[in-house]
Design an enzyme around this catalytic site. Structure first.
Site, PDB file in Angstrom:
ATOM      1  N   ASP A   1      -5.937   2.363  -4.209  1.00 26.35           N
ATOM      2  CA  ASP A   1      -7.511   2.089  -3.627  1.00 26.35           C
ATOM      3  C   ASP A   1      -7.857   3.226  -2.516  1.00 26.35           C
ATOM      4  O   ASP A   1      -8.567   3.060  -1.898  1.00 26.35           O
ATOM      5  CB  ASP A   1      -7.284   0.756  -1.736  1.00 26.35           C
ATOM      6  CG  ASP A   1      -6.000   0.587  -1.493  1.00 26.35           C
ATOM      7  OD1 ASP A   1      -5.803   1.817  -1.831  1.00 26.35           O
ATOM      8  OD2 ASP A   1      -6.261  -0.253  -0.243  1.00 26.35           O
TER       9      ASP A   1
ATOM     10  N   SER B   1       0.738  -1.084   0.385  1.00 25.04           N
ATOM     11  CA  SER B   1       0.549   0.038   0.015  1.00 25.04           C
ATOM     12  C   SER B   1       0.712   1.060  -0.251  1.00 25.04           C
ATOM     13  O   SER B   1       2.311   1.290  -0.724  1.00 25.04           O
ATOM     14  CB  SER B   1      -1.012   0.185   1.113  1.00 25.04           C
ATOM     15  OG  SER B   1      -1.977   0.906   1.492  1.00 25.04           O
TER      16      SER B   1
ATOM     17  N   ASP C   1      -2.949   6.390  -3.906  1.00 24.16           N
ATOM     18  CA  ASP C   1      -1.325   5.476  -3.781  1.00 24.16           C
ATOM     19  C   ASP C   1      -1.474   4.453  -4.359  1.00 24.16           C
ATOM     20  O   ASP C   1      -1.814   4.526  -5.635  1.00 24.16           O
ATOM     21  CB  ASP C   1      -2.370   5.454  -1.988  1.00 24.16           C
ATOM     22  CG  ASP C   1      -2.918   4.495  -2.181  1.00 24.16           C
ATOM     23  OD1 ASP C   1      -3.859   3.869  -2.792  1.00 24.16           O
ATOM     24  OD2 ASP C   1      -3.205   3.087  -0.644  1.00 24.16           O
TER      25      ASP C   1
ATOM     26  N   ASP D   1      -1.393   1.530  -4.300  1.00 24.84           N
ATOM     27  CA  ASP D   1      -2.311   0.274  -4.776  1.00 24.84           C
ATOM     28  C   ASP D   1      -3.704   1.256  -5.212  1.00 24.84           C
ATOM     29  O   ASP D   1      -4.072  -0.194  -5.578  1.00 24.84           O
ATOM     30  CB  ASP D   1      -2.479  -1.189  -4.119  1.00 24.84           C
ATOM     31  CG  ASP D   1      -3.438  -0.310  -3.216  1.00 24.84           C
ATOM     32  OD1 ASP D   1      -3.140   0.263  -1.846  1.00 24.84           O
ATOM     33  OD2 ASP D   1      -3.621  -1.128  -2.077  1.00 24.84           O
TER      34      ASP D   1
HETATM   35 MG    MG Z   1      -3.260   1.390  -0.203  1.00 25.91          MG
END
Ligand code: MG
Length: 454
Positions: free
Chosen positions: A251, A105, A247, A249
């Site tokens: 999400d 992340s 961010d 990844d």
């Molecule tokens: Mg994330």
């Protein structure tokens, strides 16, 4: 001192070359495969889809985890570079028995991790997570013989599949008619390829920054105010309608308004909820640390908000159990079950552009329509017994308030709220206070400080 490998409900996270390598990842993949075989009664071979964010160590870890799964007899479909929500959509819409995302992340480049999802698209609940952890620690793997080894196939249309699902829930024509100019900062993470498909379909002019998925993050990757100063300037210089920051990844989504002002991640969910509640009545789910803005918005439209313990899986589970029409977390994570039970920066972009288009308003005016709060966040060292003692004292100090103890304790008062909880991964407590103004928030912060000092 070297940090410890962290194994939690959402998977495993560590530092490459220090405590996380291919051998560990393969064993973790094998542990997940062994767990799946024990929990899913099926005659046919089980299959898992796997994707990765853009970190330089991503391919290495993905290959290792895939090998571990194959050794347990699980077939693997490799969707390659993908945002976390894209893996979630592939998993739920193509009927895999599990999903894995190789990501750490918003953590710095040296970190990486293995995030697990079960067939419903949600991270394992604590009991299942504990079983997977135990299989990994005990090395209680169940490898298969040669002819039963899993096979690896590739899937290269997961981004398209994901974006098609989003395009079905928004009014593409009305958004396209506005010809929005959008600055998009994907921080050289996994988000750009799918975001490009989405924004082009929505007729947006894209000013892309940090759009090479190299995993060499162009700035500290968490999409917070301090890390996005440059993006604010770019939005202003380009006279853009909005700036989006993902961010690594993808999400989470943070928003910059048309004046180049960072509006705060709490507003991502608030604006998405404002839009959803306009036309539909139902409930939302948000964690206990999320701003009260969503309650204010819900009240205006006869909708309700279900509060959950912190953690994406808790929000997603509550949404599935209660058929919630929107949900998420105050960190810029928006979930719409029509797309998938995973926080999704692309869903957030689609809903917010649709809100701007249908209301024919700029971001700053839409933000101005939501009553603003002052929010304060802090953390301090506390071992489990200190944490429990503090929670008990805070509960008794505010015994007249509305108290939710499903995760630490959240105290709701007429003019604000506070939430204190122990971290799941380190011996610290987090405190979040929100009130209409700073003076009121300070009053509650001071009350907790006093209890701590006694
Ligand atoms: Mg994330």
């Amino acid at each position: 001192m070297a940090e410890k490998l962290i194994i939690s409900v959402s998977g495993l996270r560590g530092i490459i070359g220090e405590n996380l390598d291919a051998a560990i990842a393969a064993q973790y993949g094998c542990a997940f495969g062994t767990y799946l075989k024990s929990s899913i009664p099926k005659d046919k071979k089980l299959s898992v889809c796997i994707g990765r964010d853009s970190r330089p160590s991503g391919q290495m870890l993905l290959s290792a985890v895939a090998s571990g799964l194959c050794s347990a007899g699980i077939d693997v479909v490799d969707i390659g570079l993908a945002a976390t929500p894209t893996v979630g959509v592939a998993l739920t819409s193509m009927g895999f028995d599990g999903g894995i995302v190789i990501t750490a992340s918003h953590n710095p480049i040296p970190y990486n991790g293995v995030k697990l999802l079960l067939a419903d698209g949600v991270a394992p609940e604590p009991e299942a997570a504990a079983k997977i952890r135990q299989i990994f620690i005990d090395k209680a793997f169940e490898p298969v013989g040669s002819v039963d080894c899993g096979k690896i196939a590739c899937c290269d249309n997961a981004n398209q599949l994901h974006i098609d699902k989003i395009l079905k829930i928004i009014d593409v024509d009305i958004i396209a008619s506005k010809k929005f100019k959008v600055v998009l900062d994907s921080v050289n993470g996994a988000g750009f390829p799918a975001a490009k498909i989405l924004l082009e379909k929505l007729g947006c002019e894209i000013v892309a920054v940090n759009n090479e998925p190299t995993g060499l993050f162009a700035h500290t990757p968490e999409p917070t105010k301090d890390n996005l100063k440059e993006l604010c300037d770019i939005v202003k210089q380009n006279n853009a309608d909005i700036g989006f920051a993902q961010d690594p990844d993808a999400d989470r989504l943070a928003i910059i308004d048309e004046n180049g002002t960072y509006i705060g991640e709490e507003y991502t969910l608030a604006l998405a909820a404002k839009h959803i509640f306009k036309d539909r009545t139902g409930s939302a789910a948000a964690n206990l640390s999320t701003s009260r803005m969503i309650d204010d918005i819900a009240k205006q439209t006869n909708c309700t908000v279900i509060r959950t313990p912190v953690g994406e899986a808790n929000v997603a589970k509550a949404m599935l159990d209660n058929n919630c029409i929107i949900g998420g977390e105050g960190n810029g994570g928006v979930i719409d079950l029509r797309v998938g039970p995973v926080r999704d920066s692309f869903v957030a972009m689609g809903l917010i552009l649709e809100l701007m288009a249908t209301e024919d308003k700029q971001v700053s005016s839409l933000v101005g329509e939501i009553p603003a709060y002052y929010m304060f966040k802090d953390k301090f060292k506390a071992d489990p017994s200190q944490a429990q003692a503090l929670i008990e004292q805070v509960k008794s100090k505010f015994s007249n308030a509305e108290i939710n103890t499903s995760d630490g304790c959240r105290i709701d008062l007429a003019d604000g709220w506070l939430h204190i909880r122990a971290s799941n991964t380190e011996p610290v407590m987090r405190i979040i206070v929100e009130a209409a103004d700073k003076a009121t928030a300070d009053k509650y912060i001071e009350a907790v400080s006093k209890i701590r000092k006694n």
